[in-house]
Design an enzyme around this catalytic site. Structure first.
Site, PDB file in Angstrom:
ATOM      1  N   PRO A   2       0.835  -1.214   0.000  1.00 48.99           N
ATOM      2  CA  PRO A   2       0.000   0.000   0.000  1.00 48.99           C
ATOM      3  C   PRO A   2       0.866   1.259   0.000  1.00 48.99           C
ATOM      4  O   PRO A   2       1.803   1.381   0.778  1.00 48.99           O
ATOM      5  CB  PRO A   2      -0.797  -0.130   1.303  1.00 48.99           C
ATOM      6  CG  PRO A   2      -0.806  -1.586   1.604  1.00 48.99           C
ATOM      7  CD  PRO A   2       0.512  -2.106   1.114  1.00 48.99           C
ATOM      8  N   GLU A   3       0.550   2.172  -0.922  1.00 49.60           N
ATOM      9  CA  GLU A   3       1.274   3.431  -1.003  1.00 49.60           C
ATOM     10  C   GLU A   3       0.377   4.541  -0.462  1.00 49.60           C
ATOM     11  O   GLU A   3      -0.677   4.271   0.125  1.00 49.60           O
ATOM     12  CB  GLU A   3       1.710   3.683  -2.452  1.00 49.60           C
ATOM     13  CG  GLU A   3       2.622   2.589  -2.996  1.00 49.60           C
ATOM     14  CD  GLU A   3       3.095   2.847  -4.412  1.00 49.60           C
ATOM     15  OE1 GLU A   3       3.215   4.031  -4.802  1.00 49.60           O
ATOM     16  OE2 GLU A   3       3.358   1.864  -5.140  1.00 49.60           O
ATOM     17  N   LYS A  58       3.388   6.701   4.332  1.00 45.68           N
ATOM     18  CA  LYS A  58       2.663   5.430   4.307  1.00 45.68           C
ATOM     19  C   LYS A  58       2.273   4.948   5.706  1.00 45.68           C
ATOM     20  O   LYS A  58       1.819   3.817   5.871  1.00 45.68           O
ATOM     21  CB  LYS A  58       3.515   4.359   3.623  1.00 45.68           C
ATOM     22  CG  LYS A  58       3.916   4.701   2.190  1.00 45.68           C
ATOM     23  CD  LYS A  58       4.827   3.620   1.629  1.00 45.68           C
ATOM     24  CE  LYS A  58       5.401   4.011   0.276  1.00 45.68           C
ATOM     25  NZ  LYS A  58       6.323   2.980  -0.248  1.00 45.68           N
ATOM     26  N   ARG A 266      14.414  -3.477  -8.261  1.00 44.43           N
ATOM     27  CA  ARG A 266      13.004  -3.223  -8.575  1.00 44.43           C
ATOM     28  C   ARG A 266      12.816  -3.180 -10.092  1.00 44.43           C
ATOM     29  O   ARG A 266      13.734  -2.854 -10.839  1.00 44.43           O
ATOM     30  CB  ARG A 266      12.533  -1.892  -7.975  1.00 44.43           C
ATOM     31  CG  ARG A 266      12.592  -1.825  -6.470  1.00 44.43           C
ATOM     32  CD  ARG A 266      12.163  -0.426  -6.001  1.00 44.43           C
ATOM     33  NE  ARG A 266      12.239  -0.293  -4.565  1.00 44.43           N
ATOM     34  CZ  ARG A 266      11.251  -0.570  -3.733  1.00 44.43           C
ATOM     35  NH1 ARG A 266      10.110  -1.012  -4.211  1.00 44.43           N
ATOM     36  NH2 ARG A 266      11.383  -0.414  -2.433  1.00 44.43           N
TER      37      ARG A 266
END
Length: 278
Positions: A2-3, A58, A266
């Site tokens: 979750p951002e 966050k 990433r």
């Protein structure tokens, strides 16, 4: 993970439901959920009224009448469930009972989420000593954000994607929304910050604000695995993603095939034509 849009969605929904209620007792603590702050203080919490629900990057903060706050970070797969009693579900790592008879639970299958208690929560950045290293929140005025990071941006050889995802510089962006923002402004994810200049920084912070607001309006992004859910269901922004996880599909602007590049552990998704390196 979750951002900012997902956490902000949960913050707004939770504030409408629990402000004014009383946080009474901790019903469950998973073995990994307490990793910083006053761990014993969480376990020995005394009843306190919830005065507001805040967010810092966050992190979600449930602010209590005595000035302290329970701070939640969702990790890779965590989400909150507010229920009216009953059995705690599978993968519940933390559960707080409320005077209204409801239970607020952190459900986290991968156990990367955490909960910690801060004894003094400020209503503005930097919020609490435990978050002293946290950068400026990205939901604020984009011009203020740009001004705050200009000097660091102009004097670093880091890639722009690494820079905007650094939570110690600007708090809130993760891999998904970083890809979307860079596509919006036509910047290659490996472009060096020091080579870009102030005009592109201002465009970048404006795009960040725009993308985050759009995602919040859609209550975040839920993927096929449904790992993220808010208090009312799932986020609707996923179909609006323009490059993230769209590798081998056509760019919606120029029809070039979107590429995926692994960089510093990433994956970055980008259009090689719209986001050509300088």
């Amino acid at each position: 993970m979750p951002e900012l849009p997902e956490v902000e969605t949960i913050r707004r929904q939770l504030a409408a439901r629990i402000v004014g209620d009383v946080a009474e007792t901790v019903a469950r603590l998973g073995p990994r959920v307490l990793r910083r702050g006053d761990a014993m203080g969480v376990a020995r919490m005394r009843p306190e009224r919830v005065t507001r629900v805040d967010r810092a990057g966050k992190f979600l903060a449930i602010c209590l009448e005595n000035g302290s706050a329970l701070v939640v970070h969702f990790g890779m797969s965590g989400y909150l469930r507010l229920s009216c009693g009953g059995e705690l579900g599978r993968h519940t790592q933390f559960a707080l009972t409320l005077a209204s008879g409801r239970t607020l639970a952190l459900v986290d299958p991968r156990t990367f989420g955490e909960v910690f208690l801060v004894h003094e929560w400020l209503p503005r950045w930097p919020y609490a000593p435990e978050l002293n290293g946290l950068g400026i929140d990205l939901l604020g005025d984009p011009h203020r954000v740009a001004e705050h990071v200009t000097d660091r941006f102009n004097h670093t050889q880091r890639s722009v994607k690494t820079f905007i995802m650094d939570q110690k510089v600007m708090a809130g962006l993760g891999n998904m929304y970083a890809d979307e923002v860079l596509y919006r402004v036509g910047i290659h994810p490996e472009e060096r910050c020091a080579q870009m200049g102030n005009d592109r920084l201002w465009s970048l912070t404006s795009a960040i604000h725009q993308v985050l607001e759009e995602a919040i309006d859609a209550e975040g992004s839920t993927f096929m695995d449904r790992s993220y859910r808010n208090l009312e269901g799932v986020g609707r922004y996923y179909p609006s993603l323009l490059v993230y996880q769209r590798q081998q599909r056509r760019c919606l602007l120029c029809y070039t095939v979107i590429e995926r590049l692994r960089y510093q552990g990433r994956y970055s998704h980008f259009c090689p034509k719209c986001q050509r390196r300088l």
